[in-house]
Scaffold this motif. Structure first.
Motif: not given
Length: 318
Positions: A28-47
């Motif tokens: 599990r890679l928990i992203v502490p913010f909503t989908p669609g932002g920069s944090t979500d985007g970078m986390a999905r690349i890392a995932a």
């Protein structure tokens, strides 16, 4: 004696195999913010990078709220077994400085695994508004102070800190409204409920290309290939206005060093791939590949700088 030794070896082997088998189930890679932002985007690349390198499914789970603390606490309370990570941004380490009671200490309760990238920010505005540059913006705000509000994705985020510094450098006092992520803040800016926002290039360039926002400056000393038409901070009249959002992965306290090392190696190797680096460059992001020790040292320096900025601005935690 031989029998006893063989029995002891047989009992020990399953534990050795189990430890060496990580990962043997989905992560599990928990992203502490909503989908669609920069944090979500970078986390999905890392995932995707972890999944490709480790050969195990990595599931991204968005848990927004509390300036990143809802997701951060979930990771801090997870078993330190390598199956729960936090994929977040620079905001994650600032909870103690922007909240009176964050519910946990991200510096003590999370283990730095890898910093994956960094990128500058864009100062953006609702395109229906008349100012065409920062000089005109400052004049418009001074003429009508109540007609202007900054939005920020979260308190303590790079965009929030850059906004605080913008107010200080220009001598303005534009109110800052905090949101639960980039997406709702952008929606309010496009709707005209707020007028201004500073957020990472990664999140804002698609909106810029679609004509939904206008960018007045980028928070670095040079222009970005991702948005070459946007003036650098010195060109826009704000020399020294340099801020970067950065992204990384953390695990819960107590995560074994060998798992930290394996996850870090997978990310370092993956982020170095030419196709990943090119993709990030096109989005205005510099791919990084650091050791956990380098990441921890960077966090210490970054927190010290940002805490000093908040003190200078007399920011009061909420």
């Amino acid at each position: 004696m031989v029998g006893t030794g063989a029995a002891g070896l047989a009992l020990a082997m399953p534990a050795v195999r189990a430890q060496g088998a990580w990962p043997n189930r989905p992560i599990r890679l928990i992203v502490p913010f909503t989908p669609g932002g920069s944090t979500d985007g970078m986390a999905r690349i890392a995932a995707q990078t972890l999944q490709d390198r480790l050969g195990q499914t990595v599931v991204v789970e968005n848990r927004p709220g509390g300036n990143g603390t809802v997701g951060g606490i979930a990771v801090a309370q997870a078993a330190p077994d390598g199956y729960t990570f936090c994929g977040s941004a620079s905001i994650q380490v600032m909870a103690r400085w922007v909240m009176r009671n964050p519910g946990y200490d991200p510096l003590a309760d999370l283990v730095p695994v890898a910093r994956t990238g960094q990128g500058p920010l864009l100062l953006c505005m609702n395109p229906a508004l008349p100012p065409g540059n920062i000089t005109e913006l400052v004049a418009a705000v001074r003429a009508n102070p109540r007609g202007w509000t900054f939005g920020t994705s979260s308190l303590g985020a790079a965009g929030h800190l850059a906004t605080v510094e913008f107010n200080r450098m220009t001598g303005l006092d534009i109110p800052i409204a905090s949101y639960r992520g980039t997406a709702p803040a952008v929606q309010d800016m496009v709707a005209g409920n707020i007028q201004l926002m500073v957020d990472p290039v990664l999140a804002m360039v698609p909106l810029l290309r679609g004509g939904r926002v206008r960018a007045l400056a980028i928070s670095q000393a040079r222009r970005s290939p991702a948005a070459p038409e946007v003036p650098s901070a010195p060109e826009a009249g704000l020399p020294g206005w340099e801020f970067f959002s950065w992204w990384g992965l953390w695990g819960p306290k107590g995560l074994p060093a060998e798992i930290v090392a394996r996850a870090n190696a997978a990310l370092q190797e993956g982020m170095r791939r030419p196709e990943v680096a090119r993709r990030l460059t096109d989005m205005g992001i510099e791919a990084l590949a650091e050791t956990p020790e380098q990441f921890a040292a960077f966090i210490e320096r970054d927190v010290a700088r940002n805490a000093a900025l908040l003190r200078l601005a007399r920011f009061e935690p909420e």
